[in-house]
Design a protein around this motif. Structure first.
Motif, PDB file in Angstrom:
ATOM      1  N   TRP A 203     -56.773 -36.627  27.561  1.00  0.00           N
ATOM      2  CA  TRP A 203     -55.845 -36.939  26.449  1.00  0.00           C
ATOM      3  C   TRP A 203     -56.599 -37.616  25.312  1.00  0.00           C
ATOM      4  CZ3 TRP A 203     -53.074 -33.995  29.020  1.00  0.00           C
ATOM      5  CH2 TRP A 203     -52.902 -34.168  30.384  1.00  0.00           C
TER       6      TRP A 203
ATOM      7  N   GLY B 233     -51.372 -28.993  23.809  1.00  0.00           N
ATOM      8  CA  GLY B 233     -52.149 -29.689  24.837  1.00  0.00           C
ATOM      9  C   GLY B 233     -51.338 -30.758  25.535  1.00  0.00           C
ATOM     10  N   GLN B 234     -51.491 -32.004  25.074  1.00  0.00           N
ATOM     11  CA  GLN B 234     -50.842 -33.132  25.761  1.00  0.00           C
ATOM     12  C   GLN B 234     -49.326 -32.932  25.852  1.00  0.00           C
ATOM     13  OE1 GLN B 234     -51.452 -36.945  23.862  1.00  0.00           O
ATOM     14  NE2 GLN B 234     -51.182 -38.045  25.774  1.00  0.00           N
ATOM     15  N   GLY B 235     -48.786 -33.338  27.006  1.00  0.00           N
ATOM     16  CA  GLY B 235     -47.381 -33.043  27.292  1.00  0.00           C
ATOM     17  C   GLY B 235     -46.378 -34.024  26.738  1.00  0.00           C
TER      18      GLY B 235
ATOM     19  N   PHE C 112     -51.769 -34.518  38.727  1.00  0.00           N
ATOM     20  CA  PHE C 112     -51.715 -35.215  37.439  1.00  0.00           C
ATOM     21  C   PHE C 112     -52.824 -36.259  37.417  1.00  0.00           C
ATOM     22  CE2 PHE C 112     -49.654 -38.590  34.738  1.00  0.00           C
ATOM     23  CZ  PHE C 112     -50.020 -37.981  33.547  1.00  0.00           C
TER      24      PHE C 112
ATOM     25  N   ASN D 258     -47.240 -30.845  37.660  1.00  0.00           N
ATOM     26  CA  ASN D 258     -48.143 -30.865  36.500  1.00  0.00           C
ATOM     27  C   ASN D 258     -49.564 -30.792  37.046  1.00  0.00           C
ATOM     28  OD1 ASN D 258     -49.588 -31.373  34.190  1.00  0.00           O
ATOM     29  ND2 ASN D 258     -48.860 -33.479  33.916  1.00  0.00           N
TER      30      ASN D 258
ATOM     31  N   TYR E 146     -40.358 -34.209  36.330  1.00  0.00           N
ATOM     32  CA  TYR E 146     -39.837 -32.969  35.704  1.00  0.00           C
ATOM     33  C   TYR E 146     -38.634 -32.412  36.462  1.00  0.00           C
ATOM     34  CZ  TYR E 146     -44.288 -33.449  33.333  1.00  0.00           C
ATOM     35  OH  TYR E 146     -45.340 -33.949  32.607  1.00  0.00           O
TER      36      TYR E 146
ATOM     37  N   LYS F  49     -39.390 -37.839  29.998  1.00  0.00           N
ATOM     38  CA  LYS F  49     -39.292 -36.382  30.155  1.00  0.00           C
ATOM     39  C   LYS F  49     -37.849 -35.910  30.025  1.00  0.00           C
ATOM     40  CE  LYS F  49     -43.489 -37.018  31.562  1.00  0.00           C
ATOM     41  NZ  LYS F  49     -44.638 -36.813  30.735  1.00  0.00           N
TER      42      LYS F  49
ATOM     43  N   PHE G  20     -45.349 -27.183  31.769  1.00  0.00           N
ATOM     44  CA  PHE G  20     -46.622 -26.517  31.477  1.00  0.00           C
ATOM     45  C   PHE G  20     -46.735 -25.119  32.057  1.00  0.00           C
ATOM     46  CE2 PHE G  20     -47.178 -31.125  31.933  1.00  0.00           C
ATOM     47  CZ  PHE G  20     -47.474 -31.419  30.610  1.00  0.00           C
TER      48      PHE G  20
ATOM     49  N   ARG H 194     -54.343 -25.282  30.484  1.00  0.00           N
ATOM     50  CA  ARG H 194     -52.921 -25.587  30.549  1.00  0.00           C
ATOM     51  C   ARG H 194     -52.316 -25.661  29.149  1.00  0.00           C
ATOM     52  NH1 ARG H 194     -50.699 -31.558  31.658  1.00  0.00           N
ATOM     53  NH2 ARG H 194     -50.735 -31.477  29.388  1.00  0.00           N
TER      54      ARG H 194
HETATM   55  N1  GLN Z   1     -48.004 -36.167  31.170  1.00  0.00           N
HETATM   56  C1  GLN Z   1     -48.555 -35.736  29.925  1.00  0.00           C
HETATM   57  C2  GLN Z   1     -49.489 -34.585  30.151  1.00  0.00           C
HETATM   58  O1  GLN Z   1     -49.776 -34.254  31.260  1.00  0.00           O
HETATM   59  C3  GLN Z   1     -49.211 -36.820  29.139  1.00  0.00           C
HETATM   60  C4  GLN Z   1     -50.289 -37.536  29.839  1.00  0.00           C
HETATM   61  C5  GLN Z   1     -50.599 -38.860  29.256  1.00  0.00           C
HETATM   62  O2  GLN Z   1     -50.408 -39.052  28.080  1.00  0.00           O
HETATM   63  N2  GLN Z   1     -51.064 -39.742  30.064  1.00  0.00           N
HETATM   64  O3  GLN Z   1     -49.900 -34.002  29.180  1.00  0.00           O
END
Ligand code: GLN
Ligand code: PMP
Length: 418
Positions: A22, A38-40, A127, A181, A213, A244, A339, A395
């Protein structure tokens, strides 16, 4: 020559964990003005009722420290919602703790559950915060990689023999994440039954189930919790996050539900760091959990609307990647979560990127810098000994705005015609 000064010789515990994907890829996307897939974090605005709830909470003077284990109105709402979900009475005072996002829930769980040398069985990929959280708390992660789908298929399978052989007398915790994830796997009833059967052979093991999720499930699948199998509730911590559910990752409001003993262990870690999570956000989320049950935007409730939005985005993103001929990606349809992963073809990128990096990192850097679309390399989600399994995988996030996918399509269509 090392120029480290005497006072700089501080804790070794955090030393190996200074880098994250990140901190590399979000700034890289900003610097290159890339479409950030990218970042979720959601690329769209949270609903108006969520913003209003925060205004209402602060106007109602919910602005001072909350009860350490969680602001009363919120733990009561969580007990109501998760009581319904787990089909059991949940005591809001002893079976719920509100954390600073699920990330703190994970860190506080390990701080409260493991000692030096204890082993934690995790399923890989995982994750990225699990491994540092285990190691920083003195534990040893034992990874069980999933078997990737064959080209053109979608199912990631568990090697049950390998999973079973990962457990021993030193195992203290088993950790699972569904929906998953980064790969988007939703563990099925049959799989969870088999996992529960293994856990029943190891009564010394507690369980952490990361279900942030939980509402993002596709097709006719159902979200199931390991806590509900074979009386595992007492020794399972189930984590979730308002970030989320209500598209407010910046609020960092999460929670854990589970048996009173395991919840007390987390609550004790949480008591000393951070003491409590912020009160206005807790008050607001309590309001949101009530509103979420009401009809929303033509759907019987907010959760069904959310699920429908993500289903639409999954289709859009899958088709976009499938049709981006110059990228030659092999996208894998996810079953749930934020994702979608895709296998990369390293031959489509500038060779210079491959000189210093694995194909997933090389592809992600090239796509962000040269094509202006940001993605995340999946070897970041494996232990060093299994990184190879993720080196051909990247991803993409489903949680962005429709305009982000349109922008990405524009780039890729222009790219195709050149
Ligand atoms: N969970 C989010 C991701 O996988 C953000 C991760 C984070 O910012 N630590 O992208
Ligand atoms: N678990 C998983 C699987 C995640 O993807 C995330 C996203 N950051 C988290 C936990 C952490 O959630 P939070 O933002 O609530 O800390």
């Amino acid at each position: 020559m090392s120029s480290i000064r005497a006072w700089q010789k501080l804790s070794n515990r955090t030393e190996p964990f200074q880098y994250t994907v990140w901190t590399e890829f979000t700034p890289l996307a900003i610097k290159n003005q890339a479409v950030n897939l990218g970042q979720g974090f959601p690329g769209f605005k949270c609903p108006d009722f969520v913003k209003q709830a925060l205004a209402d909470a602060t106007n109602a003077d919910e602005n001072q420290y909350a009860r350490s284990q969680g602001f009363l109105p919120l733990v009561q709402e969580i007990a109501r919602v998760y009581g319904r979900k787990h089909n059991r009475e949940i005591n809001p005072l002893t079976e719920v703790v509100v954390t600073v996002g699920a990330t703190e829930g994970i860190m506080s769980s390990f701080l409260g559950m493991i000692d030096e040398g204890d082993e934690v069985v995790i399923i890989e990929p995982s994750f990225d915060c699990y491994i540092p959280a285990i190691i920083m708390n003195g534990g040893k992660p034992v990874g069980v990689p999933l078997i990737p789908p064959q080209p053109g298929e979608t199912l990631w399978n568990i090697d049950f023999e390998r999973l079973e052989s990962a457990f021993n007398e030193r195992t203290r915790v088993f950790m699972i994440n569904t929906p998953h994830n980064p790969i988007g796997k939703v563990f099925s009833r049959q799989e969870l039954e088999r996992i529960a059967a293994i856990l029943n052979k190891w009564p010394n093991v507690a369980i952490i189930s990361d279900e942030v999720y939980e509402y993002v499930i596709f097709d006719d699948r159902e979200h199931l919790s390991i806590a509900d199998f074979s009386n595992l509730w007492e020794r399972t911590v189930t984590l979730s996050s308002a970030g989320k559910i209500f598209s407010i990752t910046g609020w960092k409001t999460g929670w854990a539900v589970g048996g009173p003993y395991v919840i007390k262990k987390i609550a004790t870690s949480h008591l000393w760091n951070p003491y409590c999570s912020n009160t206005p956000c807790q008050g607001a989320v309590a309001r949101c959990l009530r509103i979420a049950d009401e009809p929303y935007n033509g759907f019987p409730n907010y959760y069904l609307w959310l699920r429908n939005e993500y289903s639409r985005k999954r289709e859009i993103l899958y088709n976009l990647l499938k049709n981006a001929k110059t990228l030659n990606l092999d996208p894998i349809m996810p079953e749930g979560g934020f994702f979608l992963c895709a296998r990369v073809d390293p031959s489509v990128i500038d060779r210079s990127y491959l000189e210093t990096a694995t194909p997933d990192f090389a592809f992600s850097r090239w796509l962000t810098e040269q094509i202006k679309i940001c993605t995340i390399p999946c070897s970041a989600f494996y232990l060093p000994e299994h990184k190879q399994d993720g080196e051909n995988l990247v991803r993409f996030a489903l949680c962005k705005d429709y305009s982000d996918y349109e922008a990405a399509a524009k780039i890729l269509i222009n790219d195709n015609s050149s």
